[in-house]
Design an enzyme around this catalytic site. Structure first.
Site, PDB file in Angstrom:
ATOM      1  N   GLU A 147       0.964  -1.329   0.349  1.00  0.00           N
ATOM      2  CA  GLU A 147       0.120  -0.239  -0.046  1.00  0.00           C
ATOM      3  C   GLU A 147       0.859   0.949   0.095  1.00  0.00           C
ATOM      4  OE1 GLU A 147      -0.911  -2.158   2.035  1.00  0.00           O
ATOM      5  OE2 GLU A 147      -2.758  -2.889   1.425  1.00  0.00           O
ATOM      6  N   HIS A 216     -10.254  -5.084  10.573  1.00  0.00           N
ATOM      7  CA  HIS A 216     -10.924  -5.165   9.250  1.00  0.00           C
ATOM      8  C   HIS A 216     -12.278  -4.704   9.733  1.00  0.00           C
ATOM      9  CE1 HIS A 216      -7.752  -8.254   8.338  1.00  0.00           C
ATOM     10  NE2 HIS A 216      -8.348  -8.183   6.972  1.00  0.00           N
TER      11      HIS A 216
END
Lengths: 411, 393
Positions: A147, A216
């Site tokens: 990322e 998450h």
């Protein structure tokens, strides 16, 4: 540069189950020019004087009048559809995002998408399905799990004029790219004295899902909100998802588009013709008189569910989906506060340092004289989201809590 | 321009050394672009590739322009040192003296369509890309005439029209940006490359290897250049990296180690790298160079290395001295002429500083410009769509 349309929707209540047909679209001729906005930007001062954008306010007031007849927290009458607008087509929220994305990629060859599994796999939430076959590997790029670097690469490409859309498979993963987003994305336009623009869109699903676990289920809007130079928007319906996606891509500023994991399968009827949503405006979901409920993303649906109960109990809540998380649309919010004098904020962020906290501060500073009661902010608990279903439910604000809060507020 | 100045200075020395001056004058004008071949002193070390030839072609014009540009860079950095000590430059100031050969050699091998991105030691790279001394000093002093209008500072020099993308404060973060620049070059199919410069300290950043992986996968025309000055602030390379052979650390990506104090070696390597990148994707260049100053102005530079080491490098490997010796060896100019060039450079720098001091501070309203593009109604706003509440003077 961005042409700004405001498509307002009448009766967006119960969007979960019903299709909404009546929409009032501003015609292209009433496009607000940027110069107009510069001269009289809407500034609401705490002494109550309001400096409005003349064209906009009148139009909005008219729309609000027209909305009230339709805007009840019950099933929207499909026969009350405005006969002038085309029937439109039904689709799910992720398909609406894809439609917006595809239209913009067709329109401008500089737009490209990069993210994990966006290409051949079709996107982990199917938002980019089919795009790799249509546009090829150079425009829909499968990245490795890196990322920090692919966000940086997107920003570097944007410095030269490309318009990448960077997808975080889950917003929480973008924490790894925080340096790139904060320092390079947000600040390069400023530190280069205006030489570089960074027209990226950073998007991805966030929020608490169904027992996805702590890492998450993060709400990154609270972490990103103080980065100068970026704009943040949160979509909640297929209509505004497509509109905000298109506006974000066309915007010259970096925009972070927050989607929600649980909203991807919402179905709605959206217009066939092209439209975009203003990146800085909130959406009036349900006009009312007694209390202003400000919310965004998934909590909008919890609020609307609570609204049903509240209406049965005799309350008339005004529900506004703030949509624009940075900057806040204090114009619409202010008008609402002046009408109802009570504010309830329902959000999914944590209590500490969340969007609700900033919004509370902003409303208190600007509209203190109009409040009859302290602002109540319902947020998620300051805990990592647990896995167990019951615990997870208690972490997030539930409709029953909203009903209780409104009752207490309106005493 | 170099020619005319030399002409005037040589006419002055006509009285003293008529024959020699006339000889050099004639030689200079007539052979200004005639090729001269030079051998690089240190061989290239390679990783997964064949080295370029050690023989470099140049000409007197290029030699003299190297000298002039490097002298300007050196003088500029030393002047920045004095300005910092006079508290006209504040905050961070990272000086590049000693490393000029990298900036100059790279510039000679590429065009303005290629992109360069570097970290915070960017004053000389900016100059090489076409920035002016006035822009440099104005930005360092935070004035309106600066390249970033005074809002960036020493670590944020940019020049978009000549492909200089900065100027970045966070160590290593510019490398993914550089790979993004290369991606844009590939996307636009414009046959240009991106040079992403970083230091030996940044070579241990994870994002570098992430970006390298993606670049190698997608065949991006990026050249990663490690300016190895052997110290990451106060930490020597052997204390920071298990493998200080930075050109080998790309593993599957070819690498080349270059003597970074030799402008011609740098030029040759960059030319070679550009060809390679356009054909087969990323390549790593390691420039073996040295900085005379400390890491920044707040670092004396002598607590982690000996003064003998610094003066030793200055005596043996100084890039400007190397060019000077080459010029004198090939009889392209006399000692005095070169000294005159240096004096002229000094004057230019002093003039630029004086002019920069005249440049005004930014207006208070500039605080809010360029936060967002095109204002969006107000120039900048926090959560409440208003400008800051305090009254600005």
């Amino acid at each position: 540069m961005a042409t700004i349309f405001q498509g307002l929707r009448g009766g967006a209540a119960a969007a979960l189950t019903n299709s909404i047909d009546s929409k009032k679209l501003l015609s292209r001729s009433t496009r607000r020019s940027l110069s107009e906005r510069k001269v009289s930007f809407p500034v609401v001062r705490s002494d109550g004087s309001v400096n409005l954008n003349p064209g906009g306010s009148n139009a909005r007031a008219r729309r609000v009048d027209q909305l009230i007849t339709n805007a009840v927290a019950t099933k929207a009458d499909s026969s009350a559809a405005s006969s002038t607008s085309k029937p439109g087509h039904e689709l799910l929220l992720f398909e609406a995002l894809r439609e917006g994305l595809e239209e913009e990629m067709d329109r401008d060859p500089h737009v490209c998408v990069m993210g994990e599994d966006v290409g051949h796999y079709g996107g982990s939430y199917k938002v980019t399905r089919g795009l790799a076959d249509k546009y090829g590997d150079l425009r829909v790029l499968d990245t490795p799990i890196a990322e920090n670097s692919f966000t940086g690469m997107g920003i570097g490409a944007a410095m030269t004029g490309l318009r990448p859309i960077i997808e975080g498979m889950n917003m929480g993963f973008l924490l790894l790219a925080f340096n790139q987003i904060s320092n390079n994305c947000g600040m390069l336009h400023y530190t280069s004295g205006g030489q570089f623009t960074i027209p990226v869109v950073i998007r991805g699903p966030g929020g608490v899902g169904r027992q996805l676990g702590a890492e998450h289920s993060q709400r990154l809007e609270s972490y990103f909100q103080s980065i100068p130079g970026i704009q943040m928007v949160a979509c909640s319906t297929p209509y505004n998802a497509k509109g905000l996606m298109k506006a974000a891509i066309r915007s010259e500023n970096p925009v972070i588009l927050f989607e929600h994991v649980l909203l991807y399968n919402l179905k709605e009827r959206i217009p066939d013709e092209e439209y975009i949503c203003n990146l800085e405006e909130a959406e009036m979901v349900r006009p009312g008189e007694h209390v202003t409920i400000l919310t965004y993303s998934r909590m909008r649906y919890h609020v609307m569910q609570a609204a049903k109960t509240l209406v049965n109990k005799g309350y008339d809540p005004e529900v506004i989906d703030i949509r624009s998380l940075k900057p806040f649309d204090l114009h619409m919010i202010g008008n609402s506060v002046k009408k109802t004098h009570r504010v309830l904020i329902v959000e999914e962020c944590m209590r500490t340092g969340g969007i609700g906290a900033s919004l509370t501060a902003a409303i208190t500073e600007n509209f203190h004289d109009y409040l009859d009661a302290p602002i109540v902010c319902l947020s998620s608990q300051d805990v990592p989201t647990p896995y167990a279903g019951t615990l997870e439910e208690w972490t997030v604000v539930q409709p029953a809590q909203i009903v209780t809060a409104v009752e207490q507020l309106c005493q | 321009m170099a020619l005319s100045h030399l002409k005037s200075s040589s006419s002055r020395s006509n009285l003293v050394k008529p024959l020699a001056a006339a000889f050099s004058l004639r030689r200079l004008i007539s052979t200004s672009t005639d090729p001269i071949t030079i051998e690089t002193s240190v061989p290239f070390a390679t990783h997964r590739c064949d080295p370029p030839s050690r023989t470099v072609e140049t000409n007197p014009q290029e030699l003299l322009s190297f000298f002039r540009v490097m002298a300007t860079m050196r003088r500029m950095e030393i002047a920045a040192d004095s300005l910092y000590k006079a508290k006209l430059i504040r905050g961070f100031c990272h000086l590049y003296d000693g490393q000029e050969a990298v900036a100059v050699g790279m510039e000679a091998a590429i065009t303005k369509k290629d992109s360069i991105i570097t970290a915070y030691r960017d004053h000389c790279t900016f100059l090489g890309r076409g920035g002016t001394l006035l822009e440099v000093f104005s930005e360092l002093m935070g004035r309106q005439g600066g390249c970033s209008k005074g809002k960036g500072g020493s670590m944020h020099f940019y020049k978009k029209d000549s492909g200089f993308y900065g100027g970045h404060g966070i160590v290593g973060a510019q490398v993914p940006l550089g790979c993004g620049l290369a991606f844009a070059h590939k996307y636009n199919k414009d046959d240009a490359v991106a040079f992403a410069l970083y230091g030996d300290g940044a070579a241990n950043q994870g994002q570098l290897f992430e970006a390298l992986n993606i670049s190698a996968l997608w065949d991006l025309p990026v050249i990663l250049v490690c300016e190895n000055n052997h110290y990451g602030m106060g930490t020597a390379e052997w204390r920071a990296a298990k493998s200080p052979a930075y050109y080998k650390r790309g593993d599957y990506v070819p690498g080349l180690k270059v003597d970074g104090m030799d402008a011609f070696a740098v030029k040759q390597a960059c030319k070679f790298a550009k060809e390679h990148a356009l054909k087969s994707g990323p390549i790593i260049l390691e420039m073996d160079t040295y900085r005379y100053h400390g890491h920044s102005m707040s670092d004396p530079g002598s607590t982690y290395r000996t003064r003998d080491e610094i003066s030793g490098v200055r005596q043996e490997r100084d890039p400007i001295e190397r060019i000077r010796k080459l010029i004198l060896a090939h009889d392209l100019a006399t000692e005095k002429e070169l000294k005159d060039i240096e004096k002229e450079v000094r004057k230019q720098v002093d003039e630029a500083i004086a002019e920069a001091k005249e440049s005004p501070m930014p207006e208070p309203s500039e605080l809010f410009t360029n936060v967002y593009v095109k204002g969006l109604g107000v120039e900048a706003y926090g959560a409440d769509r208003k400008e800051v509440r305090a009254v600005l003077p």
